[in-house]
Design an enzyme around this catalytic site. Structure first.
Site, PDB file in Angstrom:
ATOM      1  N   SER A 189       2.954   3.228  -1.895  1.00  0.00           N
ATOM      2  CA  SER A 189       3.480   3.939  -0.730  1.00  0.00           C
ATOM      3  C   SER A 189       4.995   3.998  -0.833  1.00  0.00           C
ATOM      4  O   SER A 189       5.611   3.133  -1.477  1.00  0.00           O
ATOM      5  CB  SER A 189       3.085   3.192   0.552  1.00  0.00           C
ATOM      6  OG  SER A 189       3.827   3.651   1.659  1.00  0.00           O
ATOM      7  N   TYR A 202       2.510  -4.807   5.373  1.00  0.00           N
ATOM      8  CA  TYR A 202       2.114  -3.581   4.663  1.00  0.00           C
ATOM      9  C   TYR A 202       3.132  -3.222   3.588  1.00  0.00           C
ATOM     10  O   TYR A 202       2.773  -2.974   2.428  1.00  0.00           O
ATOM     11  CB  TYR A 202       1.973  -2.432   5.657  1.00  0.00           C
ATOM     12  CG  TYR A 202       1.657  -1.103   5.003  1.00  0.00           C
ATOM     13  CD1 TYR A 202       0.377  -0.840   4.518  1.00  0.00           C
ATOM     14  CD2 TYR A 202       2.635  -0.116   4.860  1.00  0.00           C
ATOM     15  CE1 TYR A 202       0.079   0.373   3.912  1.00  0.00           C
ATOM     16  CE2 TYR A 202       2.346   1.095   4.260  1.00  0.00           C
ATOM     17  CZ  TYR A 202       1.071   1.336   3.790  1.00  0.00           C
ATOM     18  OH  TYR A 202       0.780   2.532   3.182  1.00  0.00           O
TER      19      TYR A 202
END
Length: 312
Positions: A189, A202
């Site tokens: 990501s 995350y």
């Protein structure tokens, strides 16, 4: 006067050398951009790497789009996800649309005892491409200690975002090494490129995926294996909670169609030209400015979410 002349000559050559260096850098960057985003590596991604593609989290979003794109190129597809109903639906769609064989394996990646079942399901398959896509994020941006059900979130996020990448790679890589070809595409990501406060766990797990991919690529490139870290920013998916696509928030189909061109060309990619530009801008900001912007944006998102929950 005479002593100034050699100095002037020296400065001239320093200036000329700098200009030449910058011109070469710009030319190389333009050539690379044309090669990747203009030409791409369309022919290199397909059954030539192996009969089967394996996609985790393959029933929605980016994972589903990778499965469809690889099936479109003639690869048989194994979909691995939690819901058997969804797996059956997507499997049937792919089989009907692209006329390829599909298989499904239903497992919950939040658990640790699933990999023997996956190993059995993949036994005997010539796997050319593995897409480690399954992932989990926060419900909303939150301070670390205030994340609801924190113990459970820590365990689940590590199991889904980190353990799955390691274990799936452990299962599939030996066959690729034996045949001296294959590609592993790990979906990290943009949040893994730079620290993202209020999405701390995350962001950290996605940084792991990025570093794991880079290291693995260096270890196995000489054996014919290509490992790629894919670092998208926002894509219009359920995970990102974005319904309406825009130029900087493409549909999963648009993103994957772009990202797949980079396989074999870039071992670390944002996958989509607008996201490349976003990454370049962020990387050139002083870290304190970037962190302040990221913190303020996520604080605003947090406040908006909590107000919405309170109203409901």
């Amino acid at each position: 006067m005479e002593s100034a002349l050699p100095a002037a000559g020296f400065l001239y050559w320093v200036g000329a050398g700098t200009v030449a260096y910058l011109a070469l850098r710009i030319s190389y960057s333009l050539f690379t951009a044309l090669r990747v985003w203009g030409v791409g590596n369309e022919a290199g991604v397909g059954p030539g790497l192996g009969e089967w593609a394996v996609v985790t989290g393959g029933t929605d979003g980016i994972g589903k789009s990778y499965a469809e794109e690889l099936a479109k190129r003639g690869m048989k597809v194994v979909l691995i996800s939690r819901s058997q109903d969804k797996l059956d639906q997507v499997s049937s769609e792919i089989k009907e649309k692209f006329k390829v064989e599909t298989r499904t394996i239903a497992v919950d990646f939040t658990l640790e005892d699933i990999y023997d079942k996956i190993k059995t399901g993949l036994a005997g398959l010539e796997i050319g491409i593995l897409v480690n896509n399954v992932g989990m994020s926060y419900e909303y941006p939150e301070y670390f200690l205030d994340v609801p059900d924190l113990d459970n979130v820590i365990k689940k996020m590590i199991n889904i975002n980190i353990l799955s990448v390691c274990k799936m790679t452990q299962l599939v890589l030996p066959g690729m090494v034996e045949r001296s070809k294959g590609a592993i595409l790990n979906i990290s990501s943009g949040s893994g490129m730079f620290p993202v406060p209020l999405l701390t766990i995350y962001s950290a797990t996605k940084t792991f995926v990025d570093f794991f991919s880079q290291c693995l690529h260096e270890e196995y490139r000489s054996k014919g294996i290509f490992v790629q870290s894919v670092l998208p920013y926002f894509v219009a998916t359920k995970l990102a909670k974005i319904r309406k696509p825009t130029l900087d928030k493409p549909t999963p189909e648009t993103f994957v169609k772009s990202a797949i061109k980079t396989v074999g060309l870039q071992s670390r990619t944002n996958g989509y030209l607008i996201h490349v530009l976003m990454g370049w801008i962020i990387s050139n900001l002083p870290s304190w400015i970037y962190l302040k912007i990221a913190m303020n944006m996520n604080k605003a998102t947090r406040v908006h979410y909590l107000k919405k929950i309170k109203k409901n």
